[in-house]
Each structure stands twice: as structure tokens, then as C-alpha cells.
Design a protein around this motif. Structure first.
Motif, PDB file in Angstrom:
ATOM      1  N   THR A  40      -2.947  11.857  -5.271  1.00 42.41           N
ATOM      2  CA  THR A  40      -2.146  11.433  -4.057  1.00 42.41           C
ATOM      3  C   THR A  40      -1.804  12.429  -3.196  1.00 42.41           C
ATOM      4  O   THR A  40      -2.065  13.761  -3.497  1.00 42.41           O
ATOM      5  CB  THR A  40      -0.646  11.012  -4.684  1.00 42.41           C
ATOM      6  OG1 THR A  40       0.041  10.675  -3.524  1.00 42.41           O
ATOM      7  CG2 THR A  40      -0.221  12.096  -5.207  1.00 42.41           C
ATOM      8  N   ARG A  41      -1.542  12.296  -1.877  1.00 48.26           N
ATOM      9  CA  ARG A  41      -1.202  13.082  -0.870  1.00 48.26           C
ATOM     10  C   ARG A  41       0.240  13.242  -0.946  1.00 48.26           C
ATOM     11  O   ARG A  41       0.964  12.830  -1.865  1.00 48.26           O
ATOM     12  CB  ARG A  41      -1.249  12.452   0.778  1.00 48.26           C
ATOM     13  CG  ARG A  41      -2.695  12.207   1.205  1.00 48.26           C
ATOM     14  CD  ARG A  41      -2.641  11.113   2.289  1.00 48.26           C
ATOM     15  NE  ARG A  41      -1.989  11.514   3.295  1.00 48.26           N
ATOM     16  CZ  ARG A  41      -1.513  10.750   4.190  1.00 48.26           C
ATOM     17  NH1 ARG A  41      -1.570   9.501   4.248  1.00 48.26           N
ATOM     18  NH2 ARG A  41      -0.689  11.277   5.215  1.00 48.26           N
ATOM     19  N   VAL A  42       0.789  14.393  -0.349  1.00 46.01           N
ATOM     20  CA  VAL A  42       1.892  14.732  -0.567  1.00 46.01           C
ATOM     21  C   VAL A  42       2.990  14.469   0.459  1.00 46.01           C
ATOM     22  O   VAL A  42       4.167  15.020   0.235  1.00 46.01           O
ATOM     23  CB  VAL A  42       1.804  16.484  -0.737  1.00 46.01           C
ATOM     24  CG1 VAL A  42       1.053  16.850  -1.908  1.00 46.01           C
ATOM     25  CG2 VAL A  42       1.419  17.353   0.510  1.00 46.01           C
ATOM     26  N   SER A  43       2.649  13.836   1.283  1.00 42.73           N
ATOM     27  CA  SER A  43       3.716  13.188   2.137  1.00 42.73           C
ATOM     28  C   SER A  43       4.790  12.350   1.513  1.00 42.73           C
ATOM     29  O   SER A  43       4.508  11.765   0.249  1.00 42.73           O
ATOM     30  CB  SER A  43       2.924  12.354   3.236  1.00 42.73           C
ATOM     31  OG  SER A  43       2.681  11.121   2.857  1.00 42.73           O
ATOM     32  N   ASP A  44       5.841  12.314   1.930  1.00 42.65           N
ATOM     33  CA  ASP A  44       7.007  11.521   1.328  1.00 42.65           C
ATOM     34  C   ASP A  44       6.627  10.188   0.916  1.00 42.65           C
ATOM     35  O   ASP A  44       6.732   9.600  -0.278  1.00 42.65           O
ATOM     36  CB  ASP A  44       8.388  11.579   1.986  1.00 42.65           C
ATOM     37  CG  ASP A  44       8.924  12.934   2.356  1.00 42.65           C
ATOM     38  OD1 ASP A  44       8.661  13.814   1.565  1.00 42.65           O
ATOM     39  OD2 ASP A  44       9.965  13.013   3.104  1.00 42.65           O
ATOM     40  N   LEU A  45       5.932   9.510   1.875  1.00 41.10           N
ATOM     41  CA  LEU A  45       5.586   8.165   1.902  1.00 41.10           C
ATOM     42  C   LEU A  45       4.327   7.919   0.589  1.00 41.10           C
ATOM     43  O   LEU A  45       4.422   7.108  -0.030  1.00 41.10           O
ATOM     44  CB  LEU A  45       5.085   7.366   3.108  1.00 41.10           C
ATOM     45  CG  LEU A  45       4.584   5.995   3.122  1.00 41.10           C
ATOM     46  CD1 LEU A  45       5.823   5.244   2.602  1.00 41.10           C
ATOM     47  CD2 LEU A  45       4.116   5.576   4.398  1.00 41.10           C
ATOM     48  N   ALA A  46       3.460   9.044   0.786  1.00 42.39           N
ATOM     49  CA  ALA A  46       2.366   8.799  -0.243  1.00 42.39           C
ATOM     50  C   ALA A  46       2.794   9.192  -1.748  1.00 42.39           C
ATOM     51  O   ALA A  46       2.423   8.444  -2.683  1.00 42.39           O
ATOM     52  CB  ALA A  46       1.085   9.973   0.083  1.00 42.39           C
ATOM     53  N   TYR A  57       4.165   7.455  -7.033  1.00 43.18           N
ATOM     54  CA  TYR A  57       5.343   7.175  -8.198  1.00 43.18           C
ATOM     55  C   TYR A  57       5.374   5.699  -8.375  1.00 43.18           C
ATOM     56  O   TYR A  57       5.734   5.408  -9.360  1.00 43.18           O
ATOM     57  CB  TYR A  57       6.778   7.913  -7.496  1.00 43.18           C
ATOM     58  CG  TYR A  57       6.631   9.339  -7.994  1.00 43.18           C
ATOM     59  CD1 TYR A  57       6.619   9.940  -9.451  1.00 43.18           C
ATOM     60  CD2 TYR A  57       6.669  10.483  -6.903  1.00 43.18           C
ATOM     61  CE1 TYR A  57       6.416  11.067  -9.511  1.00 43.18           C
ATOM     62  CE2 TYR A  57       6.690  11.645  -7.128  1.00 43.18           C
ATOM     63  CZ  TYR A  57       6.519  12.131  -8.372  1.00 43.18           C
ATOM     64  OH  TYR A  57       6.741  13.495  -8.653  1.00 43.18           O
ATOM     65  N   HIS A  58       5.454   4.800  -7.473  1.00 45.60           N
ATOM     66  CA  HIS A  58       5.667   3.306  -7.790  1.00 45.60           C
ATOM     67  C   HIS A  58       4.491   2.763  -8.575  1.00 45.60           C
ATOM     68  O   HIS A  58       4.661   2.086  -9.513  1.00 45.60           O
ATOM     69  CB  HIS A  58       5.433   2.531  -6.354  1.00 45.60           C
ATOM     70  CG  HIS A  58       5.333   1.356  -6.494  1.00 45.60           C
ATOM     71  ND1 HIS A  58       6.267   0.262  -6.821  1.00 45.60           N
ATOM     72  CD2 HIS A  58       4.440   0.295  -6.042  1.00 45.60           C
ATOM     73  CE1 HIS A  58       5.806  -0.725  -6.598  1.00 45.60           C
ATOM     74  NE2 HIS A  58       4.693  -0.799  -6.343  1.00 45.60           N
ATOM     75  N   LYS A  76      -1.289  16.189  -6.950  1.00 48.79           N
ATOM     76  CA  LYS A  76      -0.780  16.252  -5.438  1.00 48.79           C
ATOM     77  C   LYS A  76      -1.627  17.109  -4.391  1.00 48.79           C
ATOM     78  O   LYS A  76      -1.736  18.331  -4.788  1.00 48.79           O
ATOM     79  CB  LYS A  76       0.702  16.790  -5.357  1.00 48.79           C
ATOM     80  CG  LYS A  76       1.566  15.734  -6.333  1.00 48.79           C
ATOM     81  CD  LYS A  76       3.136  16.488  -6.358  1.00 48.79           C
ATOM     82  CE  LYS A  76       3.827  15.578  -7.272  1.00 48.79           C
ATOM     83  NZ  LYS A  76       5.306  16.148  -7.277  1.00 48.79           N
ATOM     84  N   ILE A  77      -2.368  16.767  -3.404  1.00 49.11           N
ATOM     85  CA  ILE A  77      -3.193  17.287  -2.579  1.00 49.11           C
ATOM     86  C   ILE A  77      -2.551  17.158  -1.116  1.00 49.11           C
ATOM     87  O   ILE A  77      -2.411  16.122  -0.633  1.00 49.11           O
ATOM     88  CB  ILE A  77      -4.351  16.441  -2.640  1.00 49.11           C
ATOM     89  CG1 ILE A  77      -5.023  16.603  -4.233  1.00 49.11           C
ATOM     90  CG2 ILE A  77      -5.471  17.341  -1.780  1.00 49.11           C
ATOM     91  CD1 ILE A  77      -6.086  15.606  -4.362  1.00 49.11           C
ATOM     92  N   VAL A  78      -2.796  18.215  -0.521  1.00 46.64           N
ATOM     93  CA  VAL A  78      -2.461  18.239   0.995  1.00 46.64           C
ATOM     94  C   VAL A  78      -3.907  17.880   1.601  1.00 46.64           C
ATOM     95  O   VAL A  78      -4.799  18.761   1.630  1.00 46.64           O
ATOM     96  CB  VAL A  78      -1.977  19.642   1.489  1.00 46.64           C
ATOM     97  CG1 VAL A  78      -1.867  19.690   2.858  1.00 46.64           C
ATOM     98  CG2 VAL A  78      -1.048  20.058   0.857  1.00 46.64           C
ATOM     99  N   SER A  79      -3.869  16.803   2.174  1.00 46.37           N
ATOM    100  CA  SER A  79      -5.080  16.289   3.155  1.00 46.37           C
ATOM    101  C   SER A  79      -5.093  16.972   4.478  1.00 46.37           C
ATOM    102  O   SER A  79      -4.200  17.415   4.963  1.00 46.37           O
ATOM    103  CB  SER A  79      -5.157  14.979   3.173  1.00 46.37           C
ATOM    104  OG  SER A  79      -4.321  14.461   4.128  1.00 46.37           O
ATOM    105  N   ASN A  80      -6.389  16.783   4.888  1.00 46.14           N
ATOM    106  CA  ASN A  80      -6.505  17.625   6.311  1.00 46.14           C
ATOM    107  C   ASN A  80      -5.805  17.107   7.332  1.00 46.14           C
ATOM    108  O   ASN A  80      -5.287  17.374   8.388  1.00 46.14           O
ATOM    109  CB  ASN A  80      -8.016  17.734   6.677  1.00 46.14           C
ATOM    110  CG  ASN A  80      -8.099  18.375   7.934  1.00 46.14           C
ATOM    111  OD1 ASN A  80      -8.263  19.533   7.895  1.00 46.14           O
ATOM    112  ND2 ASN A  80      -8.816  17.974   8.874  1.00 46.14           N
ATOM    113  N   HIS A 108      -3.996   5.286  -2.293  1.00 47.29           N
ATOM    114  CA  HIS A 108      -3.970   5.014  -0.601  1.00 47.29           C
ATOM    115  C   HIS A 108      -3.326   3.947  -0.011  1.00 47.29           C
ATOM    116  O   HIS A 108      -3.181   3.012  -0.344  1.00 47.29           O
ATOM    117  CB  HIS A 108      -5.520   4.861  -0.065  1.00 47.29           C
ATOM    118  CG  HIS A 108      -6.531   5.928  -0.949  1.00 47.29           C
ATOM    119  ND1 HIS A 108      -6.415   7.195  -0.801  1.00 47.29           N
ATOM    120  CD2 HIS A 108      -7.538   5.663  -1.500  1.00 47.29           C
ATOM    121  CE1 HIS A 108      -7.560   7.910  -1.492  1.00 47.29           C
ATOM    122  NE2 HIS A 108      -8.016   6.752  -2.117  1.00 47.29           N
ATOM    123  N   SER A 109      -2.690   4.355   1.109  1.00 53.22           N
ATOM    124  CA  SER A 109      -2.199   3.207   1.785  1.00 53.22           C
ATOM    125  C   SER A 109      -3.670   2.751   2.566  1.00 53.22           C
ATOM    126  O   SER A 109      -4.661   3.508   3.014  1.00 53.22           O
ATOM    127  CB  SER A 109      -1.636   3.995   3.172  1.00 53.22           C
ATOM    128  OG  SER A 109      -0.385   4.310   3.093  1.00 53.22           O
TER     129      SER A 109
END
Length: 319
Positions: free
Chosen positions: A8-14, A19-20, A38-42, A78-79
Motif C-alpha cells: 500500500t501507499r502511505v497516504s492517509d487515504l491509501a 486497513y479496510h 507501506k511504500i512511498v510512491s513517486n 489501489h484506488s
């Protein structure tokens, strides 16, 4: 299988989304431990340029896919709107979760609605699709690019950098952020047609593991999968990149599927719109059918011209 790793990305929404899905998997498979990678995407790192100029929405998914291919995760959440129509070899988009509210929402600290904005008001959005539809309806507005995570965008609004901003409703709802905005207006799907895959989660897996596939498919909503596949087929066929304003939305209404599309220039001109209504059980190939209709009407030339004008004042930096 004792452990499932979700990239998953690490933004709040991701993280909310991951977690959902983690909770759903744990409820259905209590014998399996679920961990997050948890991954920080470009796309989360480069926040000072329009998304189309750093390589597009694939920059939100590439690092997660690399982790899966390296054996460091079994699935990625992903979204769906961020998932390119091309999926790398060895991976597969297996499931799409039940779609929720697809609306965009108008947010302002000064004005009650889009209609109340004065001439020349500054509206923030990072989306060429929104820019196109806003300026089609209100060519007097000044549309200014808006990057950053959700909280950063809301802070910029509260600081007065924008008279209003437009965001996806579902992300604000999931993070319970709407209560802090004085004026909100949910925009109808007729006023603002969504992008491909809005308000659904895409579950991508590493191929070759039957248990992982079973877990992913347990998250699938069949109607949403069909509708979003129609949208993805359309985008794939017309070859629309993120430098072209494109909206497309398939919805189930009773025993029918309604598929609406729009392409045009970012400044709200040269708009091409179509709508096809079909029986749900006869909707196979609808995305390709719509693409052919629009291509026959000149969509490819329109898209080429739209992409040429999208960022004519900026130097593209495709990383």
C-alpha cells in the motif's frame, strides 16, 4: 497459507483503504495473519508538478507492483482510478470492490456553491477532467493546479490560496474531513462525470498462487467489476493518457447499464460527449463499442490536440 502481505501507499487515504481490506480478509480468513508493506510512491513524493508531467497515475502504482514482483507482497490495494489499463506480466487485476459514492464535491470557506462563485474566482484541481468540465460550465473561472495529499489540499484552501477546490467525495468521507469545511456541495454525475474507476478499490495480485487469488476474489463485487471493466476497455481502446481530459462512467440502473463519456480540451472547449444505454446482460464489449463510436467521430485527433494544449506553458518532465 499463514500470512498475507498487502502492498500500500502511505497516504492517509491509501492506508484507510489497505486497513479496510485487511479487516475484511481477517474476518473471512481468521487463520491468516495480514501485514501491510507501506511504500512511498513517486506520485506521493513529487508534489510541485501536475501529475501528467511526472508520468501520470502509474506513478501511484509502479512501486507497489515492483514490491509484488520482487516477492515482498502478495497483493496490492489501489484506488482503481489510479491503475493504468496495462498490467505488468506476472500480475493481475483480479477483483474490484463495491463502488461507493462517485461524486466530486465542491469545497469552499467563502462561497456556498459552484453557482455562487464570482467571475474570475480561483478554483483548485489537479485533474484535467475536472478542469475541462468546470470551464465548460464556467469559462470565467481561473483554474489553478492543486497537488499534495488530501490534508495538504485542504490546508491550502483554508489559507486562502483558492476560492474553492474540487475533490472526490469518497476520500473526504472515508477520512471524516467534510465536517471541517464551511461550504460543501456534492456535484451530480451529470454536472461532473467521474473518471475511470472512481470510488472503487482494485485488488492486484501476483499470479500463480491459488490461495491469494481466492482471497482476492472474495472481495469482488460483480456489478462494479463489470462497470469498471467497461470504463477501462474504453480508456484502453482510445489510448487516453493522463495528458488528455477524459471522463467515463458506467452505472447500473435497474436492468440497464448507462455509459457516459466526455473528452475535450482542458479549457472546456471542443467537447465531445456520448451516452449509450444497454441491457445489463448484453453489455459485453460496451467499452469498445463506445470507443469505436467516438473514434469514428474524430476522438483520436481531438485527443491528440488536447494533449498538445494541456500543458503548453510547462516543460514536461516525465521521470
Amino acid at each position: 497459507m499463514k500470512k498475507l502481505v498487502i502492498a500500500t501507499r502511505v497516504s492517509d487515504l491509501a492506508l484507510w483503504q489497505a486497513y479496510h481490506i485487511k479487516a475484511r480478509v481477517e474476518a473471512s480468513y481468521p487463520e491468516i495473519t495480514v501485514e501491510l508493506n507501506k511504500i512511498v510512491s513517486n506520485g506521493d513524493k513529487v508534489l510541485d508538478k501536475p501529475l501528467a508531467l511526472i508520468g501520470g497515475k502509474g506513478h501511484f502504482t509502479k512501486e507497489l507492483e515492483d514490491e509484488m514482483l520482487a516477492g515482498n507482497a502478495h497483493i496490492a490495494v489501489h484506488s482503481l482510478k489510479d491503475v493504468p489499463t496495462y498490467i505488468p506480466d506476472g500480475l493481475e487485476l483480479v477483483a474490484v470492490t463495491k463502488r461507493q459514492d462517485q461524486s466530486d464535491v465542491f469545497l469552499s470557506h467563502k462561497y456556498e456553491s459552484l453557482e455562487d462563485l464570482p467571475q474570475g474566482a480561483v478554483v483548485g484541481t489537479t485533474s484535467l477532467r475536472r478542469r475541462m468540465q468546470l470551464l465548460q460550465q464556467r469559462p470565467d473561472l481561473k483554474v489553478k493546479d492543486l497537488r499534495g495529499n488530501v490534508n495538504t489540499r485542504l490546508r491550502k484552501l483554508s489559507e486562502g490560496q483558492y476560492d474553492a477546490i474540487i475533490l472526490a467525495y469518497i476520500g473526504l468521507h472515508r477520512l471524516d474531513l467534510l465536517k471541517d469545511i464551511p461550504h460543501t456541495q456534492k456535484l451530480s454525475l451529470d454536472m461532473m462525470i467521474p473518471p475511470m474507476g472512481q470510488a472503487a478499490l482494485g485488488i492486484e495480485i501476483v499470479q500463480g498462487n491459488d490461495k491469494v487469488r481466492e482471497i482476492a476474489e472474495s472481495l469482488k463485487d460483480e456489478k462494479t467489476f463489470i462497470c469498471t471493466q467497461i470504463e477501462r476497455d474504453f480508456i484502453s481502446k482510445i489510448g487516453a493518457g493522463c495528458s488528455a481530459p477524459v471522463a467515463c462512467n458506467a452505472v447500473v440502473n435497474g436492468d440497464k447499464i448507462i455509459f457516459r463519456t466526455m473528452i475535450g480540451f482542458p479549457n472546456g472547449t471542443n467537447i465531445m460527449q456520448e451516452k449509450i444505454v444497454k441491457d445489463f446482460d448484453k453489455s459485453d464489449g460496451l467499452g469498445f463499442e463506445m470507443a469505436k463510436l467516438m473514434i469514428d467521430n474524430g476522438a483520436l485527433e481531438l485527443l491528440k490536440r488536447a494533449e498538445e494544449t494541456a500543458f503548453k506553458d510547462e516543460m514536461p518532465q516525465r521521470l
